[in-house]
Each structure stands twice: as C-alpha cells, then as structure tokens.
Design a protein around this motif. Structure first.
Motif, PDB file in Angstrom:
ATOM      1  N   GLY A 208       0.815  -1.219   0.000  1.00  0.00           N
ATOM      2  CA  GLY A 208       0.000   0.000   0.000  1.00  0.00           C
ATOM      3  C   GLY A 208       0.844   1.262   0.000  1.00  0.00           C
TER       4      GLY A 208
ATOM      5  N   ARG B 223      -3.213  -8.250   5.185  1.00  0.00           N
ATOM      6  CA  ARG B 223      -3.346  -6.912   5.767  1.00  0.00           C
ATOM      7  C   ARG B 223      -1.930  -6.452   6.115  1.00  0.00           C
TER       8      ARG B 223
ATOM      9  N   TYR C  66      -3.442  -1.252   5.351  1.00  0.00           N
ATOM     10  CA  TYR C  66      -3.802  -1.642   3.977  1.00  0.00           C
ATOM     11  C   TYR C  66      -4.358  -3.063   3.988  1.00  0.00           C
TER      12      TYR C  66
ATOM     13  N   ALA D 197      -8.621  -3.606  -3.031  1.00  0.00           N
ATOM     14  CA  ALA D 197      -7.851  -3.297  -1.817  1.00  0.00           C
ATOM     15  C   ALA D 197      -8.255  -1.920  -1.304  1.00  0.00           C
TER      16      ALA D 197
ATOM     17  N   ASP E 282      -5.813  -6.155   1.517  1.00  0.00           N
ATOM     18  CA  ASP E 282      -5.953  -6.659   0.152  1.00  0.00           C
ATOM     19  C   ASP E 282      -6.754  -7.963   0.199  1.00  0.00           C
TER      20      ASP E 282
ATOM     21  N   GLU F  35      -7.477   1.157   2.093  1.00  0.00           N
ATOM     22  CA  GLU F  35      -6.495   1.556   3.099  1.00  0.00           C
ATOM     23  C   GLU F  35      -7.093   2.602   4.025  1.00  0.00           C
TER      24      GLU F  35
END
Ligand SMILES: C[S@@+](CC[C@H](N)C(=O)[O-])C[C@H]1O[C@@H](n2cnc3c(N)ncnc32)[C@H](O)[C@@H]1O
Length: 283
Positions: free
Chosen positions: A10, A211, A203, A180, A205, A182
C-alpha cells in the motif's frame, strides 16, 4: 524489505520508495517497533471489557493469554484476580511487559503472572487452563498452517469445561474480488523521545488475503524532521465462517459470538465498515 515479516504493502510501500535507503523498515513487535507499539496502545481499552465480562460469565481463574504482547489485556486480567500465563514470541514485547508490571497499578499483581517466550502455533506447557485468550485479532498473525497448530495446541491446554476466547475482525460484505483499501490516520506523538509525527497506513488486500499494518514515525527535533522509520506487521485475513470451520476441524466447538463495541482507534476510522467479534470456543 527482504523477509516477509517486513514486507510492506500500500501507501507505506510508496513512502518507503520515496525515502529510499534513508528509511529503515522493521517489525512492529521488535526493539524500537515494540516500544512504539507499546507507547501507542498503552491506554487503548479496545476489547478489554468484552474479554472480562465473557470470562466472568463462567468459572475458573487460570488464564493462558496467547500473543500477550506488552500486557494490554494481561494487566486488567491480573487486576481482576486471575492467575495469568502470558505467551509471546517477541522478546522485546515481553521485556516491555516486565517493565509494565513494575508500574504502580500492576506491581502488586506481578507474582500472579508467568511469562513464557513461545510460539502460539506450537506450544506445550504441560498443564491446562480455565481460559485461553487471544486478543487484538492476533489470530490473523498466523497463516492457515499456523492456525491449525494453534487450535491443536489450544485444545490440548483447555481444562474440562474451559473456554478459548478470541477476537476477530470482519469487514462485512468484503469478497475476495473486492478492491484493496487503506485507512490512514496521523497524529503527533508528543510523549515520545524524540517526539514524532506518526502516520498509520492500514492496507487490506482481500484478493491476496493480506493486511499490511504500518506505522511511519517521523522523528521531529527542534521543529525539523530528522529521521523516518516504518514499523510493520503483515497479517493473514480469514473470514469468521472459514475460521469457525478451522476451529471445528481441530476438535473444538464454537459456543457463542459476542459483538465487540470498544473498537481500536484505527478501526473506528476504517475506510470500510468493520466489526469485531469475540468468539467463545470450547472442547
Ligand atoms: C497485535 S499484537 C497484540 C498484543 C496484545 N495482545 C495487545 O492486545 O496489545 C500481536 C502480538 O502477537 C505476537 N505474535 C505474533 N505471532 C506470534 C506467534 N506465532 N506466537 C506468539 N506470539 C506471536 C507479537 O509478538 C505481538 O506481541
């Protein structure tokens, strides 16, 4: 940034690129990362009320707390009269727990705590407990193979009628093909030495089921940023339904699910709706 424990995803990965070799990436649970983690979570009350009330709804005073860290949940259990064995695999976190036990609100309970340096995916303590705790959704800290070992070890350490209480994050409606996302929050850590501008990059996904939780700490001295570091933890998403199947495959049984409303600050700010459940499990 070579080992998977310090893999950053991220925006934090872009920040790392921007700073280049001027920025060090290290684990959130070792050395300076552990000290920062402890500083940030020292007064965080998330989950404590729910853990205590669920524990107190049943019998027994012996507790094994897995991934106990620096004692955020351990200390309230000691204060409530429990005998606690705290297990964690980070020596830095356990060192900070030992220091925490010297503080005024904890020192009189120090003799009721035993600390074990160990791996929650494979432990053998030679005794059983009325309660086994795993907070902060730390079940995500291990992948599927590790979780099988964790649940087997838990089963072997539960006393007759004993309960395993664990918390678990869920992002309702999130599917494996969801994009994804954040969450970011920034604050000034004025009590630190040095003071720091701290940014959380959390972040998630869903596709990769990962994570990446990152803390960017920019040290500020005399009004200038003098250094930056990223402290990171990579964890593995697992949905409650899948986790319950794993728990049952290990010969355990889910007794109940309780909503946790005392959320972490980072989750209260979440970019997607989020809930936390406390699962009550027995043999
Ligand atoms: C999110 S922190 C939670 C700490 C504490 N329970 C709290 O609520 O603040 C996760 C903890 O899990 C520990 N941990 C991660 N994987 C572990 C493993 N396989 N065995 C034991 N501890 C582990 C880390 O060292 C860290 O202290």
């Amino acid at each position: 940034m070579t080992s998977s424990t310090t893999e950053v995803l991220g925006t934090a990965a872009q920040v790392a690129k921007l700073f280049g070799t001027g920025l060090q990436i290290s684990s959130m649970y070792e050395s300076a990362g552990a000290r920062l983690y402890h500083g940030i979570t020292r007064y965080e009350n998330a989950e404590i009320e729910e853990f205590l009330s669920t524990a107190q709804s049943g019998e027994g005073k012996s507790v094994l707390e897995l991934a106990c860290g620096t004692g955020r949940i351990t200390v309230p259990f000691l204060q409530a009269g429990y005998e606690v064995v705290g297990l964690d695999f980070s020596p830095s976190m356990l060192e900070l727990l030992a220091q925490r036990l010297k503080e005024d609100d904890a020192k009189e309970y120090e003799d009721r705590l035993t600390v074990v340096h160990g791996d929650m995916t494979d432990f053998s303590l030679g005794r059983t407990f009325d309660l086994i705790l795993l907070g902060a959704s730390a079940v995500w800290n291990v992948g599927a193979g590790g979780r099988a070992g964790l649940f087997n070890s838990v089963r072997e350490h539960l006393a007759e009628g004993g309960r395993f209480l664990l918390t678990l994050i869920e992002f309702p409606g999130m599917a494996e093909d969801s994009p994804a996302f954040e969450t970011q929050i920034t604050f000034a850590a004025q009590d630190g030495d040095p003071q720091a501008l701290v940014t959380f990059f959390d972040y998630v996904d869903p596709g990769a089921q990962l994570r990446s939780t990152n803390i960017l700490a920019q040290a500020v001295v005399d009004g200038s940023v003098v250094g930056a570091e990223i402290y990171t933890a990579l964890t593995h998403l697992v949905a409650p339904s899948a986790l319950e199947r794993e728990i049952e495959a290990a010969g355990l049984r889910v007794l109940g699910r309780h909503e946790v409303t005392s959320g972490y600050q980072i989750l209260k700010s979440s970019a997607r709706p989020v809930t936390v459940q406390l699962l009550e499990v027995t043999r």
